[in-house]
Design an enzyme around this catalytic site. Structure first.
Site, short mmCIF file in Angstrom:
data_model
loop_
_atom_site.label_atom_id
_atom_site.label_comp_id
_atom_site.label_asym_id
_atom_site.label_seq_id
_atom_site.Cartn_x
_atom_site.Cartn_y
_atom_site.Cartn_z
N TYR A 82 0.84 -1.21 0.00
CA TYR A 82 0.00 0.00 0.00
C TYR A 82 0.87 1.26 0.00
CZ TYR A 82 -3.74 -3.26 1.37
OH TYR A 82 -4.63 -4.31 1.42
N HIS A 126 -0.30 -12.01 0.76
CA HIS A 126 -1.28 -11.14 0.11
C HIS A 126 -1.89 -11.83 -1.11
CE1 HIS A 126 -1.93 -6.50 -0.42
NE2 HIS A 126 -3.04 -7.16 -0.59
N LEU A 183 -17.64 -2.84 1.95
CA LEU A 183 -18.56 -1.81 1.43
C LEU A 183 -18.48 -1.75 -0.10
CD1 LEU A 183 -17.69 0.94 4.08
CD2 LEU A 183 -19.87 -0.27 3.87
N GLY A 184 -17.99 -2.81 -0.71
CA GLY A 184 -17.86 -2.80 -2.17
C GLY A 184 -17.03 -1.61 -2.62
N PHE A 198 -18.91 1.60 -3.10
CA PHE A 198 -20.06 1.64 -4.02
C PHE A 198 -21.37 1.34 -3.28
CE2 PHE A 198 -22.86 0.12 -7.43
CZ PHE A 198 -22.61 1.04 -8.44
N1 LIG Z 1 -6.32 -8.47 0.79
C1 LIG Z 1 -6.57 -7.73 -0.26
O1 LIG Z 1 -6.25 -8.07 -1.39
C2 LIG Z 1 -7.27 -6.41 -0.07
C3 LIG Z 1 -7.85 -5.76 -1.17
C4 LIG Z 1 -8.51 -4.53 -0.94
C5 LIG Z 1 -8.59 -4.02 0.35
N2 LIG Z 1 -7.99 -4.69 1.39
C6 LIG Z 1 -8.07 -4.17 2.78
O2 LIG Z 1 -9.44 -4.04 3.12
C7 LIG Z 1 -9.70 -2.71 3.57
C8 LIG Z 1 -11.11 -2.31 3.22
O3 LIG Z 1 -11.40 -2.46 1.86
P1 LIG Z 1 -11.54 -1.23 0.87
O4 LIG Z 1 -11.01 -0.01 1.52
O5 LIG Z 1 -11.01 -1.69 -0.43
O6 LIG Z 1 -13.10 -1.11 0.62
P2 LIG Z 1 -14.38 -0.80 1.53
O7 LIG Z 1 -14.05 -0.90 2.94
O8 LIG Z 1 -15.44 -1.66 0.96
O9 LIG Z 1 -14.72 0.71 1.09
C9 LIG Z 1 -13.84 1.76 1.32
C10 LIG Z 1 -14.39 2.99 0.64
O10 LIG Z 1 -15.65 3.33 1.20
C11 LIG Z 1 -15.64 4.65 1.72
N3 LIG Z 1 -16.41 4.60 2.98
C12 LIG Z 1 -16.06 3.98 4.13
N4 LIG Z 1 -17.02 4.14 5.06
C13 LIG Z 1 -18.00 4.87 4.48
C14 LIG Z 1 -19.24 5.36 4.92
N5 LIG Z 1 -19.69 5.12 6.15
N6 LIG Z 1 -19.98 6.11 4.06
C15 LIG Z 1 -19.56 6.36 2.79
N7 LIG Z 1 -18.39 5.92 2.32
C16 LIG Z 1 -17.61 5.17 3.15
C17 LIG Z 1 -14.19 5.00 1.91
O11 LIG Z 1 -13.97 6.38 1.70
P3 LIG Z 1 -13.27 7.32 2.83
O12 LIG Z 1 -11.95 6.71 3.13
O13 LIG Z 1 -13.16 8.62 2.14
O14 LIG Z 1 -14.21 7.31 3.98
C18 LIG Z 1 -13.52 4.20 0.79
O15 LIG Z 1 -13.55 4.91 -0.43
C19 LIG Z 1 -8.61 -1.88 2.90
O16 LIG Z 1 -8.39 -0.67 3.59
C20 LIG Z 1 -7.43 -2.81 2.97
O17 LIG Z 1 -6.81 -2.74 4.24
C21 LIG Z 1 -7.36 -5.88 1.19
#
Ligand SMILES: NC(=O)c1ccc[n+]([C@@H]2O[C@H](COP(=O)([O-])OP(=O)(O)OC[C@H]3O[C@@H](n4cnc5c(N)ncnc54)[C@H](OP(=O)(O)O)[C@@H]3O)[C@@H](O)[C@H]2O)c1
Length: 338
Positions: free
Chosen positions: A61, A130, A211-212, A215
């Site tokens: 990251y 990973h 949270l997709g 999306f």
């Molecule tokens: N193992 C893997 O391959 C892999 C892949 C992807 C992600 N990850 C890990 O999983 C974590 C979470 O996944 P992700 O960040 O991809 O996706 P997520 O948690 O599904 O969504 C994150 C997005 O949603 C927004 N968000 C969060 N809370 C919100 C709310 N209450 N209302 C409106 N928007 C909201 C965030 O924006 P803001 O930040 O602006 O609030 C960000 O753009 C990552 O941080 C990472 O550590 C791992």
């Protein structure tokens, strides 16, 4: 006022007890448009106050920047936080914008030392592979990871985007505390085989992108028009153009359920994935990512929402109708290997 804290769950058979919702920290440095260090620091502190103890990062990251950014927070709260980081997505020196998958022993040994240095801690609480490099037997990769446990560099082991067969083979070598894979109302591939295997083996499921990637909250409708040019989501087939328009229509039942609970669609998405734990009979610790303390409050409050059978039935058909793959390059997903 003492904040209300969230419930807890255990990571694997012998791992630590953590808040039942963790915090994804990737977006604080990388992938999702402009960053805000002050807001991110406030989000980290607020999360801890609310009982979030599992913090998720990776060496990939921001090419190490995310681990460095988190280091002062981790050091200030070392006994309260469970630090999860990952190796396996290497940056080729000739093109820092690319990632290649590496699981070979010399690479893992280099990666763990670099993560420990950037995090500035003595030990990593949960160390994930990973991504799987298919030319290296998983037993060999986990064998090296187990050596890191014996050497005191790492406490617990995790795997990201593995198949059920890979998880079973890994568990023969060393106990696996957690599998981290994409799991949300839009992405349910792992429910067929990986989740049952995890339940059988006593492995905790850590859903990423619950949270997709935002999306499901409705915070953007089309990545191509709503997000900045460098945003990773513009490369993901399901979040732009015709696919995004079709997928936005799938959010209607999420909104209806949210309204009935006086909640937001994002909270319903989080409550749904959390409740898969009860449905499948295993601990589930989602790691929603946010850089804003107000959203940490909103997201952790979702741990108190219980969806009825009727509501679960209303949400059930969504995933099967999603248009577009999770990744432009599906080698980054385990599903094709099942
Ligand atoms: N193992 C893997 O391959 C892999 C892949 C992807 C992600 N990850 C890990 O999983 C974590 C979470 O996944 P992700 O960040 O991809 O996706 P997520 O948690 O599904 O969504 C994150 C997005 O949603 C927004 N968000 C969060 N809370 C919100 C709310 N209450 N209302 C409106 N928007 C909201 C965030 O924006 P803001 O930040 O602006 O609030 C960000 O753009 C990552 O941080 C990472 O550590 C791992």
């Amino acid at each position: 006022m003492t904040p209300r804290t969230i419930p807890t769950a255990r990571l694997g058979a012998n791992g630590p007890e953590v808040g039942v919702q963790g915090l994804g920290c990737m977006g604080m440095s990388f992938a999702y448009g402009p960053t805000d260090a002050d807001a991110s620091r406030a989000a980290l502190e607020r999360a801890l106050e609310l009982g979030v103890t599992l913090y998720d990062t990776a060496d990939a990251y921001g090419a190490g920047e995310n681990e460095k950014f988190l280091s002062p927070f981790f050091r200030a709260h070392r006994d309260e936080v469970v630090i999860a980081t990952k190796f396996g997505l290497a940056i080729p020196p000739e093109d820092p914008s690319r990632r290649i998958i590496r699981n070979d022993a010399p690479y893992i040994r280099e990666a763990v030392e670099a993560s420990l240095r950037r995090l500035d801690v003595d030990v990593i609480d949960l160390y994930y592979m990973h991504r799987r490099e298919l030319t290296v037997p998983i037993e060999d990769t986990v064998g090296v990871m187990a050596e890191l446990v014996r050497e005191g560099k790492v406490k617990q082991l995790g795997l990201s985007e593995v198949t059920a067969a890979e998880l079973r083979a890994a568990q023969e070598v060393h106990p696996i505390a957690a599998v981290q894979s994409e799991w949300s109302l839009f992405s349910r591939d792992i429910e067929a085989q990986v989740v049952p295997a995890a339940r059988e083996l006593g492995v905790t499921l850590v859903p990423y992108s619950p949270l997709g990637r935002g999306f499901l909250t409705g915070s953007f409708a089309d990545a191509a028009t709503d997000l900045t040019a460098d945003d990773f989501r513009r490369q993901q087939p399901r979040y732009h153009g015709e696919n995004a328009a079709a997928n936005a229509a799938l959010l209607e039942p999420v909104r209806a359920v949210a309204e009935a609970h006086g909640a937001t669609p994002g909270q319903i998405a989080l409550a749904w994935v959390q409740q898969r734990g009860a449905v499948h009979g295993l601990p589930v610790v989602p790691i929603p990512g946010t850089r804003r303390p107000g959203r940490v409050e909103e997201n952790t409050a979702a741990t108190a929402i219980v969806l009825s059978d009727e509501e679960l039935a209303l949400l059930e058909p969504i995933a099967a109708k999603v248009a577009g793959d999770r990744y432009a390059d599906m080698r980054f997903a385990s599903a094709g290997r099942e």
